[in-house]
Write a protein that holds these residues in place. Structure first.
Motif, PDB file in Angstrom:
ATOM      1  N   PRO A  34      14.614  -8.933 -56.044  1.00 59.94           N
ATOM      2  CA  PRO A  34      14.998  -9.885 -55.313  1.00 59.94           C
ATOM      3  C   PRO A  34      14.165 -10.689 -54.352  1.00 59.94           C
ATOM      4  CG  PRO A  34      15.459  -8.022 -53.920  1.00 59.94           C
ATOM      5  CD  PRO A  34      14.764  -7.547 -55.302  1.00 59.94           C
ATOM      6  N   TYR A  35      12.823 -10.728 -54.868  1.00 63.47           N
ATOM      7  CA  TYR A  35      11.801 -11.540 -54.315  1.00 63.47           C
ATOM      8  C   TYR A  35      10.336 -11.391 -54.983  1.00 63.47           C
ATOM      9  CZ  TYR A  35      11.615  -6.462 -52.569  1.00 63.47           C
ATOM     10  OH  TYR A  35      11.563  -5.175 -52.805  1.00 63.47           O
ATOM     11  N   ASP A  36       9.462 -12.316 -54.852  1.00 64.16           N
ATOM     12  CA  ASP A  36       8.291 -12.209 -55.751  1.00 64.16           C
ATOM     13  C   ASP A  36       7.630 -10.902 -55.413  1.00 64.16           C
ATOM     14  OD1 ASP A  36       8.972 -14.712 -56.683  1.00 64.16           O
ATOM     15  OD2 ASP A  36       7.845 -15.939 -55.170  1.00 64.16           O
ATOM     16  N   TYR A  37       6.682 -10.455 -56.311  1.00 59.64           N
ATOM     17  CA  TYR A  37       5.754  -9.359 -56.256  1.00 59.64           C
ATOM     18  C   TYR A  37       4.819  -9.440 -54.694  1.00 59.64           C
ATOM     19  CZ  TYR A  37       7.046  -7.735 -60.904  1.00 59.64           C
ATOM     20  OH  TYR A  37       7.267  -7.218 -61.924  1.00 59.64           O
ATOM     21  N   GLY A  38       4.462 -10.531 -54.471  1.00 59.86           N
ATOM     22  CA  GLY A  38       3.379 -10.791 -53.328  1.00 59.86           C
ATOM     23  C   GLY A  38       4.343 -11.066 -52.057  1.00 59.86           C
ATOM     24  N   ALA A  39       5.512 -11.048 -52.189  1.00 58.73           N
ATOM     25  CA  ALA A  39       6.571 -11.344 -50.925  1.00 58.73           C
ATOM     26  C   ALA A  39       6.256 -10.470 -49.769  1.00 58.73           C
ATOM     27  CB  ALA A  39       7.995 -11.742 -51.491  1.00 58.73           C
ATOM     28  N   LEU A  40       5.841  -9.200 -50.098  1.00 56.93           N
ATOM     29  CA  LEU A  40       5.801  -8.063 -49.105  1.00 56.93           C
ATOM     30  C   LEU A  40       4.317  -8.166 -48.228  1.00 56.93           C
ATOM     31  CD1 LEU A  40       8.090  -5.471 -50.552  1.00 56.93           C
ATOM     32  CD2 LEU A  40       9.000  -7.436 -49.449  1.00 56.93           C
ATOM     33  N   GLU A  41       3.636  -9.000 -48.726  1.00 52.48           N
ATOM     34  CA  GLU A  41       2.211  -8.744 -48.298  1.00 52.48           C
ATOM     35  C   GLU A  41       2.126  -9.659 -46.662  1.00 52.48           C
ATOM     36  OE1 GLU A  41      -0.390 -11.083 -50.900  1.00 52.48           O
ATOM     37  OE2 GLU A  41      -0.831  -9.581 -52.113  1.00 52.48           O
ATOM     38  N   PRO A  42       1.384  -9.169 -45.769  1.00 55.03           N
ATOM     39  CA  PRO A  42       0.190  -8.140 -46.312  1.00 55.03           C
ATOM     40  C   PRO A  42       0.524  -6.494 -46.213  1.00 55.03           C
ATOM     41  CG  PRO A  42       0.292  -8.633 -44.066  1.00 55.03           C
ATOM     42  CD  PRO A  42       1.327  -9.219 -44.743  1.00 55.03           C
ATOM     43  N   HIS A  43       2.092  -6.346 -46.242  1.00 56.87           N
ATOM     44  CA  HIS A  43       2.259  -4.724 -45.746  1.00 56.87           C
ATOM     45  C   HIS A  43       2.270  -3.868 -47.181  1.00 56.87           C
ATOM     46  CE1 HIS A  43       3.145  -6.472 -42.015  1.00 56.87           C
ATOM     47  NE2 HIS A  43       3.879  -7.245 -42.473  1.00 56.87           N
ATOM     48  N   ILE A  44       2.679  -4.688 -48.258  1.00 59.04           N
ATOM     49  CA  ILE A  44       2.367  -4.094 -49.581  1.00 59.04           C
ATOM     50  C   ILE A  44       2.169  -5.159 -50.348  1.00 59.04           C
ATOM     51  CG2 ILE A  44       3.672  -2.878 -51.320  1.00 59.04           C
ATOM     52  CD1 ILE A  44       5.739  -1.737 -49.390  1.00 59.04           C
ATOM     53  N   ASN A  45       0.743  -5.015 -51.173  1.00 65.93           N
ATOM     54  CA  ASN A  45       0.345  -6.154 -51.885  1.00 65.93           C
ATOM     55  C   ASN A  45       0.937  -6.500 -53.240  1.00 65.93           C
ATOM     56  OD1 ASN A  45      -0.975  -4.682 -53.929  1.00 65.93           O
ATOM     57  ND2 ASN A  45      -2.788  -4.259 -52.573  1.00 65.93           N
ATOM     58  N   ALA A  46       0.632  -7.527 -53.888  1.00 68.06           N
ATOM     59  CA  ALA A  46       1.242  -7.868 -55.021  1.00 68.06           C
ATOM     60  C   ALA A  46       0.999  -6.689 -56.299  1.00 68.06           C
ATOM     61  CB  ALA A  46       0.866  -9.209 -55.234  1.00 68.06           C
ATOM     62  N   GLU A  47      -0.333  -6.457 -56.179  1.00 65.58           N
ATOM     63  CA  GLU A  47      -0.617  -5.508 -57.265  1.00 65.58           C
ATOM     64  C   GLU A  47       0.250  -4.294 -57.320  1.00 65.58           C
ATOM     65  OE1 GLU A  47      -4.699  -3.672 -59.443  1.00 65.58           O
ATOM     66  OE2 GLU A  47      -4.763  -4.504 -57.203  1.00 65.58           O
ATOM     67  N   ILE A  48       0.295  -3.551 -56.216  1.00 67.30           N
ATOM     68  CA  ILE A  48       0.995  -2.537 -56.298  1.00 67.30           C
ATOM     69  C   ILE A  48       2.560  -2.870 -56.692  1.00 67.30           C
ATOM     70  CG2 ILE A  48       2.281  -0.927 -54.462  1.00 67.30           C
ATOM     71  CD1 ILE A  48      -0.249  -0.931 -52.916  1.00 67.30           C
ATOM     72  N   MET A  49       3.280  -3.755 -56.272  1.00 72.58           N
ATOM     73  CA  MET A  49       4.509  -4.213 -56.357  1.00 72.58           C
ATOM     74  C   MET A  49       4.790  -4.358 -57.860  1.00 72.58           C
ATOM     75  SD  MET A  49       6.367  -3.689 -53.731  1.00 72.58           S
ATOM     76  CE  MET A  49       7.958  -4.433 -54.155  1.00 72.58           C
ATOM     77  N   GLN A  50       3.729  -5.032 -58.351  1.00 69.34           N
ATOM     78  CA  GLN A  50       4.068  -5.384 -59.909  1.00 69.34           C
ATOM     79  C   GLN A  50       3.963  -4.099 -60.602  1.00 69.34           C
ATOM     80  OE1 GLN A  50       0.970  -8.112 -61.399  1.00 69.34           O
ATOM     81  NE2 GLN A  50       2.067  -8.354 -63.410  1.00 69.34           N
TER      82      GLN A  50
END
Length: 224
Positions: A34-50
């Motif tokens: 329900p959000y982009d891969y980078g939307a949780l940065e800086p707490h969880i980065n986009a690479e991890i989410m992807q």
């Protein structure tokens, strides 16, 4: 099918029992975030989410579909030995699909802070304070040996909130009977690229993106 797996009983046999409906089921699919891969940065980065979503969760979905197809064939043949042999794969991949589907909705770029309303009242009632609850769930999650999950669940029989840990991808409700409200993934793939082997740092950060609106909605639903 997913909901039926999630609401299964406490033993692996009960977890797999609903699979008799496989004959007419449709394949599981990877849910969109329900959000982009980078939307949780800086707490969880986009690479991890992807990687976590498009690789790890996708693998659970694919393997679950394969295992269910084999299970359907075993049912059709009356091959009980094959049915029993497939249960670990169904438990692991089904649990992985269930757990991650909840996990993504438990997170939000607009999350963090503290819950309000009935959920906050229940937390204070069952844990004394939000700070005490947060400390206990963090400690349980840190203490998971190897891979697994820390959970806030609802005990419907007792009408109260409970904290629990599950190993590997064991689904909370299917193994403890607790209805899942908030899950924290402590598999290394959920944090290692950013936090290395320092799980406590990841757990400190994740509280900044907890979607309390989603957790509260789950709590309201399971009380009905």
């Amino acid at each position: 099918m997913l909901c039926r797996l999630a609401s299964a009983g406490r033993s692996s046999a009960k977890l797999i029992a609903p699979l008799g409906c496989l004959v007419s089921r449709q394949k599981h699919t990877l849910p969109d975030l329900p959000y982009d891969y980078g939307a949780l940065e800086p707490h969880i980065n986009a690479e991890i989410m992807q990687l976590h979503h498009s690789k790890h969760h996708a693998t659970y979905v694919n393997n679950l579909n394969v295992a269910e197809e084999k299970y359907k064939e075993a049912l059709a043949k009356g091959d009980v030995t094959a049915q029993v042999a497939l249960q670990p794969a169904l438990r692991f991949n089904g649990g992985g699909h269930i757990n991650h589907t909840i996990f993504w909705t438990n997170l939000s770029p607009n999350g963090g802070g503290e819950p309000t309303g009935e959920l906050m009242e229940a937390i204070k009632r069952d844990f004394g304070s939000f700070a005490n609850f947060k400390e206990k769930l963090t400690a349980v999650s840190v203490g998971v040996q190897g891979s697994g999950w820390g959970w806030l669940g609802y005990n419907k029989e007792q009408g109260r909130l409970q904290i629990a840990a599950c190993a590997n991808q064991d689904p909370l409700q299917g193994t403890t009977g607790l209805i899942p409200l908030l899950g924290i993934d402590v598999w290394e793939h959920a944090y290692y690229l950013q936090y290395k082997n320092v799980r406590p740092d990841y757990l400190k950060a994740i509280w900044n993106v907890i979607n309390w609106e989603n957790v509260s909605s789950r709590y309201a639903t399971c009380k009905k």
